[in-house]
Design a protein around this motif. Sequence first.
Motif, mmCIF file in Angstrom:
data_model
loop_
_atom_site.group_PDB
_atom_site.id
_atom_site.type_symbol
_atom_site.label_atom_id
_atom_site.label_comp_id
_atom_site.label_asym_id
_atom_site.label_seq_id
_atom_site.Cartn_x
_atom_site.Cartn_y
_atom_site.Cartn_z
ATOM 1 N N UNK A 76 2.296 -3.122 -7.076
ATOM 2 C CA UNK A 76 1.696 -2.865 -8.389
ATOM 3 C C UNK A 76 2.347 -3.676 -9.497
ATOM 4 N N UNK A 77 3.415 -4.378 -9.156
ATOM 5 C CA UNK A 77 4.147 -5.190 -10.137
ATOM 6 C C UNK A 77 4.579 -4.349 -11.347
ATOM 7 N N UNK A 78 5.110 -3.192 -11.058
ATOM 8 C CA UNK A 78 5.630 -2.324 -12.102
ATOM 9 C C UNK A 78 7.107 -2.637 -12.316
ATOM 10 N N UNK B 2 0.806 -1.229 0.000
ATOM 11 C CA UNK B 2 0.000 0.000 0.000
ATOM 12 C C UNK B 2 0.834 1.273 0.000
ATOM 13 N N UNK B 3 2.163 1.134 -0.083
ATOM 14 C CA UNK B 3 3.026 2.307 -0.194
ATOM 15 C C UNK B 3 3.758 2.200 -1.537
ATOM 16 N N UNK B 4 3.520 3.132 -2.416
ATOM 17 C CA UNK B 4 4.017 3.035 -3.784
ATOM 18 C C UNK B 4 5.442 3.570 -3.887
ATOM 19 N N UNK C 35 12.809 -5.949 -13.871
ATOM 20 C CA UNK C 35 12.082 -6.775 -12.920
ATOM 21 C C UNK C 35 10.786 -6.095 -12.504
ATOM 22 N N UNK C 36 9.696 -6.863 -12.480
ATOM 23 C CA UNK C 36 8.412 -6.311 -12.027
ATOM 24 C C UNK C 36 8.308 -6.545 -10.527
ATOM 25 N N UNK D 185 9.662 2.835 -11.328
ATOM 26 C CA UNK D 185 9.857 3.496 -10.039
ATOM 27 C C UNK D 185 11.003 4.505 -10.129
ATOM 28 N N UNK D 186 12.063 4.145 -10.857
ATOM 29 C CA UNK D 186 13.198 5.064 -11.023
ATOM 30 C C UNK D 186 12.763 6.322 -11.750
#
Length: 580
Positions: A544-546, A505-507, A539-540, A551-552
Amino acid sequence: MTPRQPAVQVNAIPETYPLSVQAALRSITWPADQVHLLHRLDADSGLFTSPDGRLYAHVENEGHLLVEHLSDGRYQIPFSFTPLLPGPFLTKTERQPIWTFERPNWLAHSSESDRPNATAESTVSEQPLYLAPNDAALLSPALHSPDGIRYDKHRKTYIDTPDGTVMVRKNATGQYEQTSATARNISTLLFEQIPGTKLWRRKTRESADSRESSHQEKRKASSDRPENKQGSSKRPHLEEGADTHLALTQSLLSDNPDAINLSYSLWRNWGRSIQPPLGQHIEIDGQYYRIVPQDLSDNPRLVYLQHPLFSPALYDAFEFMLRDNPSLQPKWAVKRNNQWTVLDNIAPLEMPITQYIARTFKYLSDQSVSSLARAMFNQANHSEIIQGRGLALMTQIFRYWGDRDLRRASQRELVDPLLMLRNLATRSASPRETTLEIPSTLGEGLMRLDLDPGRFPQHWNEYAAEPTVPRLRWLFSNVLEDDGYVIDLMDAALWKDGLLFHREKIDYMFMLKLPSIINGRIQRSPDTASELSHAMWQLRVGEQKKPLSTYRDEQKIIYLLGGTQTDALRQTTLFIVRDK
């Protein structure tokens, strides 16, 4: 003539010892209305000195008691009025500047005069521990709750019986049983409410067994029902990024849909018939009540009523208030049907900020708990002075910590300690510097977090038997996972001294490196991103499996450095600092 002997001989009556522990303690308790005259030794000891140089300890539920510091390091309550009987020794409450003590056997129970209905054949251990009448008078009135439950300033629960007032707690089966803040090994006595009254009575063994059987049947029946699907009956999640006041107001109104009877509320004494020229106020029934400052231009539906004897502006005063006298804390007032309603049945904060943190992040050292609490308070308003907005934000965070399943985390940095760490690279003379000085716990803002090995001895002992970098990586992995983080598996051959992890729950993603430490300086790579291969960036990861690269690009990777450090007192901790 033989002198006559007196008909009556007068002998000195031996000194009697008080049979009530409250009577004994009152004689050595510092007056509550003069606590401001005591000098606190430090923020965490719970010890004070009086103007005449005597030592006092803040004892839970008892106030500030006179104590003596013995040569062996222990603290003892001096019962000078009982020279033949020793006073009890104090025990420090973990992580809190509060002390407790175990009552000696001769003071463990109330006297017979305090138990008017006690029978000769009843043993002392089977009798409830009744509160002294003058102490019971300090509790909240029974008429404030439908079941007659009463509270002290620490929100401990009490009930009234025909014979006296008893401290109780709700056990695992939902029944109220006797407890004590000072005595140990007390009898497990169960109580039930007398129908149609606010008084309680002892449960018979038969009724207790019957209630337990019924409770187990209900629990079994509920476990046999299929689980509710998402969105069926649970309270909806608060939207991510929602306005703090609006989200908290909606939650409070959902929890308290009905009007509340405020006829006996003590907060009504806080009002004034004429609005004072200074400060912000709201009007309720023709009385003006001061509120904790906040922006009123957007016509908020939530404010905090401020006690006339206490301003919650600065951290130290606010934290001490929550420990020593929580009844002085602000109260929620929500606007319903264009009228202000004070939520008098619930307190915004149930415990000190440090206690919320220690309960949630169980491995943090005492010093880190204290530093984090101060940083949360100051960062809530980006100032050392708290306002209504900051109080609402902290309350939201604490409510989320207590129920992560039904509440959604705010995007704010306060939601996780690792997000609050200050960036050390910005303090360096050169951003390209290859080493950084490990900061101390002192300084402006949250400089570091320390994990106390004493709180995870099994993990620590396994590492200490083989203190290598791979074992240190394993140690951090286990400790972080135990504390609620999710470790994203990476090929150790690609990144031997690092960990990638997140919290649900923390992105954000956290990238922790465990480099060498030389002379108090930690090695760092000028460009951590260059160490990762293209395959690793794809890598996901995360909830959120991003792709990690996303994220970078979104600047949602927190780069951390960690390791072990031993201080001058030979105490070793696991530390974490933020690189960038």
